[in-house]
Motif scaffolding. Structure first.
Motif, PDB file in Angstrom:
ATOM      1  N   TYR A   1       0.770  -1.120  -0.059  1.00 50.61           N
ATOM      2  CA  TYR A   1       0.015   0.090  -0.141  1.00 50.61           C
ATOM      3  C   TYR A   1       0.869   1.091   0.166  1.00 50.61           C
ATOM      4  N   LYS A   2       0.448   2.252  -0.547  1.00 48.75           N
ATOM      5  CA  LYS A   2       0.837   3.696  -0.389  1.00 48.75           C
ATOM      6  C   LYS A   2      -0.216   4.182   0.634  1.00 48.75           C
ATOM      7  N   VAL A   3       0.637   5.006   1.512  1.00 48.27           N
ATOM      8  CA  VAL A   3      -0.071   5.798   2.711  1.00 48.27           C
ATOM      9  C   VAL A   3      -0.216   7.196   2.418  1.00 48.27           C
ATOM     10  N   ASN A  20       6.526   4.824   0.354  1.00 43.64           N
ATOM     11  CA  ASN A  20       5.161   4.412   0.579  1.00 43.64           C
ATOM     12  C   ASN A  20       4.428   5.371   1.376  1.00 43.64           C
ATOM     13  N   CYS A  42      -9.151   5.591  -2.879  1.00 44.05           N
ATOM     14  CA  CYS A  42      -8.413   4.932  -1.838  1.00 44.05           C
ATOM     15  C   CYS A  42      -8.924   3.433  -1.643  1.00 44.05           C
ATOM     16  N   GLU A  43      -8.299   2.403  -1.027  1.00 36.76           N
ATOM     17  CA  GLU A  43      -8.713   1.198  -0.872  1.00 36.76           C
ATOM     18  C   GLU A  43      -9.611   0.981   0.319  1.00 36.76           C
ATOM     19  N   GLU A 138      -8.006  -3.763   7.362  1.00 39.46           N
ATOM     20  CA  GLU A 138      -7.565  -4.141   5.906  1.00 39.46           C
ATOM     21  C   GLU A 138      -8.102  -5.672   5.762  1.00 39.46           C
ATOM     22  N   TYR A 141     -11.647  -5.135   4.539  1.00 33.85           N
ATOM     23  CA  TYR A 141     -11.657  -4.489   2.980  1.00 33.85           C
ATOM     24  C   TYR A 141     -11.438  -5.819   2.139  1.00 33.85           C
ATOM     25  N   ARG A 142     -10.461  -6.562   2.643  1.00 35.46           N
ATOM     26  CA  ARG A 142     -10.064  -8.050   1.454  1.00 35.46           C
ATOM     27  C   ARG A 142     -10.979  -9.120   1.870  1.00 35.46           C
TER      28      ARG A 142
END
Length: 193
Positions: A1-3, A20, A42-43, A138, A141-142
């Motif tokens: 991920y990029k934050v 990141n 965004c995720e 997270e 989300y997945r």
């Protein structure tokens, strides 16, 4: 991920370098357009109760809320919100108050000024608590988060408590079910009595 760190008035700039992590809040690229576009793309998101938090929610993103206070301002209407709360420390009793003690002292829905007058200190979440929450969200989300029987029981107990006490104290009429969740590991630390 990029934050991507968002916000308008941040206390401090990020002083370390990590490819990141992007300090968008203190960049020359900040704009009204990106303030909307980033939560759209965004995720999932995490943060506190700042105004920006409504943007990812509007785009139906999972949100990990940290340092939440007071209890009566929950964004209760979506299963995609997961909260952990500030702790209410009584300077007089030298302990963290249980939920029932917060209700008895009429501070569960008080804002900062009311709490300070009653000699209560709000304690921020620890880095470990925040990390646990972000990992949980997270996984949600997945689609990999599994709620076990113990946590389901605690979630229902917590939601019943909020509906019967906090929502009735504030005399708010909620027509929706309380769908948001308390962070799994954090919930095990909450004392009701």
């Amino acid at each position: 991920y990029k934050v991507i760190r968002v916000g308008k008035y941040t206390e401090k700039k990020i002083t370390f370098s990590n490819s990141n992590i992007i300090d968008y809040a203190n960049s020359d690229y900040a704009s009204d357009f990106l303030d909307i576009y980033l939560p759209y793309k965004c995720e999932f998101a995490f943060g506190d109760s700042s105004g920006w938090s409504v943007m990812p929610i509007a785009f139906r993103k999972h949100f990990a809320f940290t340092n939440w206070a007071p209890y009566d301002t929950l964004h209760y209407y979506t299963k995609k919100n997961t909260f952990i709360f500030k702790k209410y420390f009584s300077r007089d009793l030298q302990k963290i108050l249980s939920l029932n003690e917060m209700v008895e002292n009429n501070i569960i829905s008080d804002r900062s000024i009311g709490i300070e007058k009653k000699n209560i200190q709000l304690i921020d979440n620890t880095p470990e608590e925040i990390k646990d929450l972000v990992i949980e969200v997270e996984k949600k989300y997945r689609g990999e988060f599994i709620i076990d029987d113990e946590n389901l029981y605690l979630q229902n107990k917590f939601k019943d408590f909020i509906k019967k006490t906090v929502f009735s104290i504030t005399r708010r009429t909620y027509t929706y079910k309380l769908q948001s969740y308390c962070g799994t590991k954090f919930l095990k630390t909450i004392k009701f009595n």
